[in-house]
Motif scaffolding. Structure first.
Motif, short mmCIF file in Angstrom:
data_model
loop_
_atom_site.label_atom_id
_atom_site.label_comp_id
_atom_site.label_asym_id
_atom_site.label_seq_id
_atom_site.Cartn_x
_atom_site.Cartn_y
_atom_site.Cartn_z
N PHE A 56 0.83 -1.19 0.00
CA PHE A 56 0.00 0.00 0.00
C PHE A 56 0.87 1.25 0.00
O PHE A 56 1.86 1.31 0.73
N PRO A 57 0.54 2.24 -0.81
CA PRO A 57 1.32 3.48 -0.84
C PRO A 57 1.05 4.32 0.41
O PRO A 57 0.09 4.06 1.13
N PRO A 58 1.89 5.31 0.64
CA PRO A 58 1.72 6.17 1.83
C PRO A 58 0.37 6.87 1.89
O PRO A 58 -0.11 7.19 2.96
N ASP A 59 -0.26 7.11 0.73
CA ASP A 59 -1.54 7.82 0.75
C ASP A 59 -2.71 6.92 1.14
O ASP A 59 -3.84 7.38 1.30
N GLY A 60 -2.45 5.60 1.30
CA GLY A 60 -3.48 4.69 1.76
C GLY A 60 -4.42 4.15 0.69
O GLY A 60 -5.24 3.29 0.95
N TRP A 61 -4.30 4.64 -0.54
CA TRP A 61 -5.19 4.17 -1.61
C TRP A 61 -4.62 2.92 -2.24
O TRP A 61 -3.47 2.88 -2.66
N GLU A 62 -5.44 1.88 -2.33
CA GLU A 62 -5.00 0.63 -2.96
C GLU A 62 -5.00 0.82 -4.47
O GLU A 62 -5.91 1.41 -5.04
N ARG A 63 -3.94 0.32 -5.12
CA ARG A 63 -3.83 0.43 -6.57
C ARG A 63 -4.33 -0.85 -7.23
O ARG A 63 -4.10 -1.94 -6.72
N PRO A 64 -5.00 -0.73 -8.38
CA PRO A 64 -5.51 -1.93 -9.06
C PRO A 64 -4.40 -2.65 -9.84
O PRO A 64 -3.38 -2.05 -10.17
N THR A 65 -4.62 -3.91 -10.11
CA THR A 65 -3.76 -4.63 -11.05
C THR A 65 -4.13 -4.14 -12.44
O THR A 65 -5.31 -3.99 -12.76
N GLN A 66 -3.11 -3.86 -13.26
CA GLN A 66 -3.36 -3.34 -14.60
C GLN A 66 -2.58 -4.15 -15.62
O GLN A 66 -1.59 -4.80 -15.30
#
Length: 79
Positions: A56-66
């Motif tokens: 997880f990045p520092p901003d807390g937003w989960e990134r999707p698989t692309q």
């Protein structure tokens, strides 16, 4: 193994660029300034690549698989 050619062609440059980029992309990458998460790039059988975030990045937003396709265009120009 070495390849000998009389003249460098756009096909030679494209092949080199694709091979270099694919060697660089495949595998696990630690978080950095450009991408603040750990991720894995995996080649797929259809010529595309899967980008899988693994942290997880520092901003807390989960990134999707692309999924991405690599397109390289090489044009010879005159010096």
């Amino acid at each position: 193994m070495s390849i000998h050619f009389d003249r460098l062609t756009t096909d030679h440059v494209t092949e080199w660029a694709r091979g270099t980029l694919e060697d660089w992309l495949e595998g696990w990458t630690m978080a950095g300034g450009d991408v603040p998460i750990e991720y894995r790039m995996r080649p797929q059988g259809d010529g595309t690549w899967i980008f899988e975030p693994t942290s997880f990045p520092p901003d807390g937003w989960e990134r999707p698989t692309q999924r991405f396709a690599i397109q390289i265009t090489v044009t010879e120009t005159q010096p």
